[in-house]
Design an enzyme around this catalytic site. Structure first.
Site, short mmCIF file in Angstrom:
data_model
loop_
_atom_site.label_atom_id
_atom_site.label_comp_id
_atom_site.label_asym_id
_atom_site.label_seq_id
_atom_site.Cartn_x
_atom_site.Cartn_y
_atom_site.Cartn_z
N HIS A 178 0.85 -1.19 0.00
CA HIS A 178 0.00 0.00 0.00
C HIS A 178 0.88 1.23 0.00
O HIS A 178 1.83 1.34 0.77
CB HIS A 178 -0.91 0.04 1.22
CG HIS A 178 -1.76 1.28 1.26
ND1 HIS A 178 -2.95 1.39 0.56
CD2 HIS A 178 -1.57 2.48 1.87
CE1 HIS A 178 -3.45 2.60 0.75
NE2 HIS A 178 -2.63 3.28 1.54
N ASP A 229 -15.25 2.19 7.42
CA ASP A 229 -14.21 3.08 6.92
C ASP A 229 -14.70 3.91 5.74
O ASP A 229 -14.41 5.11 5.65
CB ASP A 229 -12.98 2.28 6.49
CG ASP A 229 -11.98 3.16 5.76
OD1 ASP A 229 -11.46 4.10 6.40
OD2 ASP A 229 -11.74 2.95 4.56
N ARG A 282 -14.64 12.44 6.89
CA ARG A 282 -13.37 13.12 7.16
C ARG A 282 -12.99 14.06 6.03
O ARG A 282 -12.43 15.13 6.25
CB ARG A 282 -12.26 12.09 7.36
CG ARG A 282 -12.34 11.33 8.67
CD ARG A 282 -11.44 10.11 8.64
NE ARG A 282 -10.08 10.45 8.23
CZ ARG A 282 -9.30 9.65 7.50
NH1 ARG A 282 -9.75 8.48 7.08
NH2 ARG A 282 -8.08 10.03 7.19
N SER A 339 -7.90 3.67 8.89
CA SER A 339 -8.56 3.58 7.58
C SER A 339 -7.81 2.63 6.66
O SER A 339 -8.40 1.71 6.08
CB SER A 339 -8.64 4.97 6.95
OG SER A 339 -9.14 4.91 5.64
N LYS A 358 -8.80 -1.98 6.05
CA LYS A 358 -9.05 -2.62 4.76
C LYS A 358 -8.01 -3.69 4.46
O LYS A 358 -8.34 -4.77 3.95
CB LYS A 358 -9.08 -1.57 3.64
CG LYS A 358 -10.26 -0.59 3.75
CD LYS A 358 -10.38 0.27 2.51
CE LYS A 358 -9.27 1.29 2.38
NZ LYS A 358 -9.41 2.42 3.30
#
Length: 439
Positions: A87, A167, A174, A189, A193
């Site tokens: 990620h 999320d 947000r 967040s 996931k």
């Protein structure tokens, strides 16, 4: 009508006043918000309290776990091979997922890369890939598993709506309440996931600099350590690399042009910085999968990674050999003096590409695949007056003025390196630190 065990106002006050929210109350808050009992206004107030007061490590762990519990959890145990994901916190010209996933898969490791779309100045992996004719982002779980279990090994696709729905709801809130930058909320967040996805291992590319989410390296380091701890605590082998995003990554910023650059990397060429980061992340991912001796440079140079790329694109109905979209309109910006490029701030280039149509202002907006910027020089390069610095591409030349406006003051050309009073430029390494659960 059932009686709720907690009151949202009490939970908000507890965090507002700097307290630690008890685990049961925090889990209830996430669940009650997901099912609509806690209002957007109340959750926005709670998010702002977190932004201002922060959270302890155990609170962040509970928050993350509660968000995971709001939806389904996937498992890849039946695949019979290691799974490792990556990620990135996002940046300008960051197309690394495209060459990285097939490169790692070429070593027999499964790569479940659930990706997103761009919003604002950071591009989305799915947007880039959708510039390839026929390619589709939406896969069923069955298709995803089959693609990873077979010869392809890697899959880049959209995350299903069942993963961490809390999320998705909180992220949208947000985004409009000025609480995006809170490290506990960013970390929970991302990691909710990734943990729900069920991967065995995870490598985080946490960027810092002008084009990154976290411009300050100390804040980026804190975010990286928080996410590594969350992954480790949940049984996912997790490491992070802190990488420099002060300058755009590579020479292409956009969608179709970033695919072209990714294919160059897979063919053994491409910009040195993109190749460097792709190799660093691949080595990190393969080490977590038990293949620390893998020769990733060879796989890029001998065609194995390219074969994996073509198989991955074809598996999702794309044509890897098809022509990519090209822009009808271009505008070239040239150097106004001889010298050395000493600065090229990433953020203005991301904003300019967005204004050209490569990004979106709202989630529902389409992107223009051919829009973007191609750089012809980077910091450290010597240029001459009149030489092209970068080319803007768009479907409509009416987009150029605002893009050029975004770029004003974003680069500098210093004295020529051949002169006695040269402006010295030294580019540091892209990967600045490696962060593990122990360090």
């Amino acid at each position: 009508m059932s009686i709720e065990p907690f009151d949202a106002v009490d939970v908000i006050r507890s965090k507002r006043d700097g307290g630690v929210v008890p685990e049961k109350a925090l889990r209830w808050m996430v669940d009650a918000y997901t099912r609509g009992y806690v209002s957007d206004a109340q959750m926005a107030s709670f998010a702002m309290a977190i932004f201002q007061r922060g959270m302890e490590r155990d609170e962040i762990r509970v928050l993350t776990d509660a968000m995971i519990a709001s939806g389904e959890r996937m498992s890849f145990a039946a695949l019979g091979k290691k799974t490792v994901d990556k990620h990135s916190t996002g940046g300008v010209g960051d197309k690394i997922t495209l060459p990285l996933a097939p490169l790692v898969a070429s070593f027999g490791v499964a790569v479940p890369q659930l990706s997103g779309r761009g919003l604002g100045h950071t591009g989305g992996t799915l947007d880039k890939l959708e510039s390839i004719p026929g390619w589709r982002a939406a896969l069923s779980n069955e298709e995803m598993f089959a693609q990873m279990q077979g010869d392809v090994g890697a899959v880049i696709c959209a995350a299903g709506s069942g993963l961490a729905p809390a999320d998705k709801k909180l992220y949208a809130l947000r985004d409009v309440t000025g609480t995006v930058e809170a490290i506990p909320l960013i970390a929970s967040s991302i990691m909710s996931k990734k943990i729900a996805e069920g991967t065995d291992a995870l490598v985080l590319d946490v960027k810092f600099g002008s084009g990154a989410f976290m411009q300050d390296i100390d804040r980026a380091r804190e975010l990286a350590r928080t996410m590594v701890a969350l992954g480790t605590d949940s049984g996912v082998a997790t490491t992070a690399l802190l990488t420099d995003m002060n300058v755009p990554l590579g020479l292409a910023i956009g969608n179709a042009n970033e695919v072209r650059e990714s294919v160059e990397i897979l063919a053994g060429g491409g910009p040195a910085d993109v190749r460097e980061l792709t190799i660093a992340l691949a080595k990190e991912m393969l080490a977590l999968a038990g293949k620390s001796d893998a020769d990733v440079e060879a796989a890029l140079d001998d065609g194995r990674a390219m074969d994996s790329w073509k198989a991955m694109i074809r598996a999702q109905d794309g044509d890897p050999d098809a022509a990519l979209p090209t822009a009808r309109e271009t505008h070239v910006v040239t150097a106004d003096a001889d010298g050395v490029v000493t600065r090229m701030d990433a953020l203005p280039f991301g904003i300019a590409a967005w204004r050209l149509g490569a990004g979106r202002a709202r989630a529902e907006d389409p992107v223009i695949f051919e829009a973007g910027i191609d750089l012809h020089a980077k910091p450290g390069d010597r240029v001459t007056a009149g030489q092209p610095l970068f080319t803007l591409s768009a479907a409509d030349d009416a987009r150029f003025p605002r893009a050029i406006e975004a770029l004003e003051g974003s680069w500098e050309i210093g004295n020529d390196a051949s002169s006695g009073s040269a402006t010295k430029f030294e580019r540091g390494p892209i990967v600045r630190e490696r962060i593990t659960a122990d360090h």
